[in-house]
Design a protein around this motif. Structure first.
Motif, mmCIF file in Angstrom:
data_model
loop_
_atom_site.group_PDB
_atom_site.id
_atom_site.type_symbol
_atom_site.label_atom_id
_atom_site.label_comp_id
_atom_site.label_asym_id
_atom_site.label_seq_id
_atom_site.Cartn_x
_atom_site.Cartn_y
_atom_site.Cartn_z
ATOM 1 N N ARG A 9 0.767 -1.167 0.173
ATOM 2 C CA ARG A 9 0.015 -0.140 -0.027
ATOM 3 C C ARG A 9 0.767 1.289 -0.072
ATOM 4 O O ARG A 9 0.467 2.188 -0.815
ATOM 5 N N ASP A 12 2.030 1.857 -3.363
ATOM 6 C CA ASP A 12 1.294 2.415 -4.162
ATOM 7 C C ASP A 12 0.900 3.832 -3.984
ATOM 8 O O ASP A 12 0.781 4.682 -4.918
ATOM 9 N N ARG A 13 0.777 4.493 -2.686
ATOM 10 C CA ARG A 13 0.688 5.612 -2.385
ATOM 11 C C ARG A 13 1.721 6.597 -2.767
ATOM 12 O O ARG A 13 1.662 7.753 -3.150
ATOM 13 N N ALA A 16 1.479 7.134 -6.507
ATOM 14 C CA ALA A 16 0.200 8.351 -6.753
ATOM 15 C C ALA A 16 0.717 9.456 -6.273
ATOM 16 O O ALA A 16 0.399 10.639 -7.052
ATOM 17 N N GLN A 17 1.557 9.627 -5.428
ATOM 18 C CA GLN A 17 2.113 11.002 -4.928
ATOM 19 C C GLN A 17 3.205 11.659 -6.101
ATOM 20 O O GLN A 17 2.967 13.029 -6.176
ATOM 21 N N LEU A 73 3.278 6.593 4.855
ATOM 22 C CA LEU A 73 2.290 6.124 3.994
ATOM 23 C C LEU A 73 1.722 4.671 4.053
ATOM 24 O O LEU A 73 0.718 4.005 3.373
ATOM 25 N N GLY A 77 -6.212 3.156 5.473
ATOM 26 C CA GLY A 77 -7.008 4.068 4.774
ATOM 27 C C GLY A 77 -8.082 4.616 6.158
ATOM 28 O O GLY A 77 -8.678 5.642 5.837
ATOM 29 N N THR A 80 -3.797 5.326 10.348
ATOM 30 C CA THR A 80 -2.360 4.820 10.148
ATOM 31 C C THR A 80 -2.275 3.603 11.106
ATOM 32 O O THR A 80 -2.718 3.493 12.161
#
Length: 210
Positions: A9, A12-13, A16-17, A73, A77, A80
């Motif tokens: 995850r 992936d984040r 995306a950032q 990160l 969701g 944290t």
């Protein structure tokens, strides 16, 4: 406890950032574009596949992100993942008297600390590598996280401290009722066979921030 999905995850984040797909992030880091594909996250027989510390290191270098930023990160969701303060000990200090108790737990206070997702071991700590004895896997300046509570299996990478104060990071090849057989990570250095009577403690390396 840090989970397989937590690490993926975070990757992936991070992608995306930076406006990237997981494939784009891998490509920017100089990795095979399929390295982070979802199909690569489990094997064909359903076994979990974790990203290597080398690939994460390359991703951090490529994006300019720090390990702390990467850790931030990690989460589900809905909040944290709980973070744990991990004391950071210099590799040279680890061999000095007074830095560990008889169980191999860091003694005293006043250490530098880093935040890390909860490891399920309140006694986990980090060692800052110095020298070249563990190259090419661990280099001067790398940080490894060690868990005294983690179960140790054959072929695990471990930190061993002898009763004489010598500290070494090796790969455990064999443990008998009387001694441990250790493979040197840097093949320019000799392997070791140490009587258990001379071992103060042995703990598994569970993470490396390279």
């Amino acid at each position: 406890m840090l989970k397989h999905t937590d690490i993926w995850r975070a990757i992936d984040r991070l992608a995306a950032q930076h406006g990237l797909s997981a494939s784009g992030l891998a490509r920017r880091a100089g990795l095979d574009p399929t390295t982070f594909n979802k199909s690569k996250r489990t094997t064909s027989d359903g076994k979990l596949r974790w990203p290597s510390t080398e690939s994460i290191s390359k991703v951090l270098d490529a994006t300019g992100a720090s390990l702390s930023e990467f850790v931030s990160l990690v989460g589900d969701g809905a909040g944290t993942t709980p973070l744990q303060r991990v004391p950071v000990i210099g590799y040279a200090q680890a061999g000095s008297a007074g830095y560990f108790d008889d169980a191999g737990f860091p003694a005293g206070s006043g250490w530098d600390e880093l935040l890390f997702p909860s490891l399920g071991d309140p006694h986990a700590y980090a060692l800052e590598i110095s020298g070249d004895s563990m190259e090419p896997v661990y280099r001067d300046g790398d940080t490894i996280i060690v868990s005294p509570a983690a179960q140790i299996r054959r072929n695990d990478r471990v930190v061993v401290r002898t009763k004489g104060g010598e500290v070494m990071a090796k790969q455990l090849i064999r443990e008998t009722a009387t001694r441990i057989e250790l493979l040197s990570i840097n093949r320019a250095h000799p392997d070791r066979s140490i009587p258990l009577s001379e071992v103060a403690w042995m703990a598994r390396i569970i993470w490396a921030s390279q």
